[in-house]
Design a protein around this motif. Structure first.
Motif, PDB file in Angstrom:
ATOM      1  N   GLY A 216      24.975  70.408   4.704  1.00 23.26           N
ATOM      2  CA  GLY A 216      24.461  69.209   4.054  1.00 23.26           C
ATOM      3  C   GLY A 216      22.975  68.992   4.199  1.00 23.26           C
ATOM      4  N   LEU A 217      22.268  69.997   4.682  1.00 18.25           N
ATOM      5  CA  LEU A 217      20.811  69.899   4.771  1.00 18.25           C
ATOM      6  C   LEU A 217      20.206  70.294   3.428  1.00 18.25           C
ATOM      7  N   THR A 218      19.082  69.716   3.097  1.00 20.68           N
ATOM      8  CA  THR A 218      18.502  69.901   1.760  1.00 20.68           C
ATOM      9  C   THR A 218      17.076  70.448   1.839  1.00 20.68           C
ATOM     10  N   ASP A 219      16.536  70.788   0.669  1.00 13.63           N
ATOM     11  CA  ASP A 219      15.147  71.239   0.544  1.00 13.63           C
ATOM     12  C   ASP A 219      14.845  72.442   1.439  1.00 13.63           C
ATOM     13  N   ALA A 220      15.790  73.365   1.511  1.00 17.52           N
ATOM     14  CA  ALA A 220      15.610  74.542   2.373  1.00 17.52           C
ATOM     15  C   ALA A 220      14.460  75.414   1.872  1.00 17.52           C
ATOM     16  N   PHE A 221      13.699  75.975   2.806  1.00 13.59           N
ATOM     17  CA  PHE A 221      12.574  76.853   2.482  1.00 13.59           C
ATOM     18  C   PHE A 221      12.465  77.921   3.564  1.00 13.59           C
ATOM     19  N   THR A 222      11.764  78.981   3.246  1.00 13.33           N
ATOM     20  CA  THR A 222      11.499  80.050   4.211  1.00 13.33           C
ATOM     21  C   THR A 222      10.019  80.398   4.174  1.00 13.33           C
ATOM     22  N   VAL A 223       9.442  80.635   5.340  1.00 15.91           N
ATOM     23  CA  VAL A 223       8.032  80.999   5.463  1.00 15.91           C
ATOM     24  C   VAL A 223       7.945  82.389   6.090  1.00 15.91           C
ATOM     25  N   GLN A 224       7.021  83.193   5.597  1.00 14.11           N
ATOM     26  CA  GLN A 224       6.826  84.537   6.120  1.00 14.11           C
ATOM     27  C   GLN A 224       5.740  84.563   7.184  1.00 14.11           C
ATOM     28  N   ASP A 225       5.872  85.541   8.085  1.00 12.11           N
ATOM     29  CA  ASP A 225       4.858  85.706   9.131  1.00 12.11           C
ATOM     30  C   ASP A 225       3.693  86.549   8.603  1.00 12.11           C
ATOM     31  N   LEU A 226       2.768  86.897   9.487  1.00 12.66           N
ATOM     32  CA  LEU A 226       1.568  87.612   9.070  1.00 12.66           C
ATOM     33  C   LEU A 226       1.865  89.020   8.573  1.00 12.66           C
ATOM     34  N   GLU A 227       3.046  89.541   8.888  1.00 11.41           N
ATOM     35  CA  GLU A 227       3.439  90.856   8.404  1.00 11.41           C
ATOM     36  C   GLU A 227       4.297  90.752   7.147  1.00 11.41           C
ATOM     37  N   ALA A 228       4.266  89.571   6.519  1.00  8.01           N
ATOM     38  CA  ALA A 228       5.010  89.326   5.278  1.00  8.01           C
ATOM     39  C   ALA A 228       6.509  89.504   5.456  1.00  8.01           C
ATOM     40  N   ARG A 229       7.011  89.140   6.613  1.00  6.82           N
ATOM     41  CA  ARG A 229       8.440  89.173   6.887  1.00  6.82           C
ATOM     42  C   ARG A 229       8.970  87.746   6.966  1.00  6.82           C
ATOM     43  N   ASP A 230      10.119  87.499   6.360  1.00  6.40           N
ATOM     44  CA  ASP A 230      10.742  86.188   6.489  1.00  6.40           C
ATOM     45  C   ASP A 230      10.940  85.886   7.967  1.00  6.40           C
ATOM     46  N   ARG A 231      10.459  84.715   8.422  1.00  7.46           N
ATOM     47  CA  ARG A 231      10.459  84.448   9.856  1.00  7.46           C
ATOM     48  C   ARG A 231      11.001  83.075  10.211  1.00  7.46           C
ATOM     49  N   VAL A 232      10.661  82.035   9.457  1.00 10.14           N
ATOM     50  CA  VAL A 232      11.078  80.663   9.777  1.00 10.14           C
ATOM     51  C   VAL A 232      11.715  80.032   8.555  1.00 10.14           C
ATOM     52  N   THR A 233      12.876  79.442   8.766  1.00 10.93           N
ATOM     53  CA  THR A 233      13.536  78.690   7.682  1.00 10.93           C
ATOM     54  C   THR A 233      13.763  77.267   8.148  1.00 10.93           C
ATOM     55  N   GLY A 234      13.553  76.327   7.216  1.00  7.41           N
ATOM     56  CA  GLY A 234      13.742  74.920   7.534  1.00  7.41           C
ATOM     57  C   GLY A 234      14.487  74.207   6.433  1.00  7.41           C
ATOM     58  N   ALA A 235      15.020  73.054   6.775  1.00 12.05           N
ATOM     59  CA  ALA A 235      15.672  72.170   5.823  1.00 12.05           C
ATOM     60  C   ALA A 235      15.696  70.789   6.425  1.00 12.05           C
ATOM     61  N   ARG A 236      15.952  69.773   5.599  1.00  9.14           N
ATOM     62  CA  ARG A 236      15.890  68.394   6.089  1.00  9.14           C
ATOM     63  C   ARG A 236      17.212  67.657   5.921  1.00  9.14           C
ATOM     64  N   ALA A 237      17.357  66.628   6.743  1.00  9.06           N
ATOM     65  CA  ALA A 237      18.503  65.735   6.606  1.00  9.06           C
ATOM     66  C   ALA A 237      18.151  64.651   5.599  1.00  9.06           C
ATOM     67  N   GLY A 238      19.017  64.443   4.624  1.00  9.45           N
ATOM     68  CA  GLY A 238      18.712  63.450   3.610  1.00  9.45           C
ATOM     69  C   GLY A 238      19.791  62.427   3.454  1.00  9.45           C
TER      70      GLY A 238
END
Length: 272
Positions: A250-272
């Motif tokens: 039930g978390l929304t607005d999920a996104f993923t950010v890449q690190d300096l080596e262009a690898r997927d590293r951090v994913t986040g989402a919010r409670a709405g």
């Protein structure tokens, strides 16, 4: 007795790494690396030479330099590390960055599985207005984290023994961060390099590496404020699965950010 220049040249060749040789010799001599520039012709006594050789032997057997030195810098903070804690890595600083841009003034942060305290203390050092709670199921790790907090003078960090959310009651936070175990059980990398010496409980998490991320996501909505963010570090090939897990909870607005080596590293989402 051999001079410093020769000792470093020989040690660098043996290790295949000049920086590691300098770090270990500086540790053995009780100096910083800059000292070598003015003392290249100096000679060291047999006792300190033997101490340095013992450090080289430990490194040659694969023991991480961070554990030999008992410290590792993270977010410019000098942190104590021990075999009870994961060694903080530069790519995890991306998780700190993502937390800082989403943390409201006077907000509350929860760091799940804090280990040495690296993430929690980095956030606290940048945001003295925030209340930071850091939890870990390992008592030994919390001892290290508390020493780091005390030495750095970061008083608004509460360290609590907890298996993820278990000891937190009904507390809610504006941002929850975690660098949880995310390696697949049985992954051959666990038997290679520094990972051989790090606590397996901080590395591996089930057949697909996602068991702990599932637990974290499952409890997130009960412990996030309305609109609060959950941010986790994960493996380079796990981003899509993590986003699916977050959405399923039930978390929304999920996104993923890449690190300096262009690898997927951090994913986040919010409670709405």
């Amino acid at each position: 007795m051999t001079d410093i220049r020769t000792i470093l040249r020989e040690a660098s060749a043996a290790l295949g790494d000049r920086l590691e040789a300098e770090l270990l010799l500086a540790h053995a001599l009780g100096v910083d690396r800059a000292w070598f520039f003015a003392h290249a012709e100096d000679r060291i006594d047999e006792a300190r030479a033997a101490n340095f050789q013992a450090l080289l032997t430990r490194r040659a057997k694969g023991e991480p330099v961070a554990y030999i030195l008992g410290r590792r810098d993270f977010w410019s903070l000098p942190l104590e590390v021990t075999p009870a804690t994961l060694i903080p890595r530069p790519e995890t600083e991306l998780l700190v960055e993502q937390a800082l841009v989403r943390l409201p003034e006077g907000g509350r942060v929860l760091d799940l599985g804090t280990g040495s305290g690296a993430i929690a203390l980095a956030i606290a050092s940048e945001r003295p207005d925030a209340d930071v709670t850091a939890v870990d199921a390992s008592v030994a790790a919390l001892v290290v984290a508390r020493r780091n907090a005390q030495r750095l003078g970061l008083g608004r960090v509460l360290m609590t023994e907890s298996d993820w959310y278990a000891a937190l009651g009904d507390q809610r936070f504006d941002v929850i961060v975690s660098n949880p175990p995310y390696v697949e059980a049985g992954d051959p990398h666990l038997d290679q390099g520094d990972l051989r010496f790090e606590p397996s409980s901080a590395l591996a998490s089930g057949p697909d590496g996602l068991d702990d991320i599932r637990r974290i996501a499952h409890g997130a909505r009960e412990h996030l404020t309305d609109g609060g963010w959950l941010l986790v570090e994960h493996g380079w090939n796990q981003a899509a699965s993590v986003r699916d897990i977050f959405s399923g909870e039930g978390l929304t607005d999920a996104f993923t950010v890449q690190d300096l080596e262009a690898r997927d590293r951090v994913t986040g989402a919010r409670a709405g």
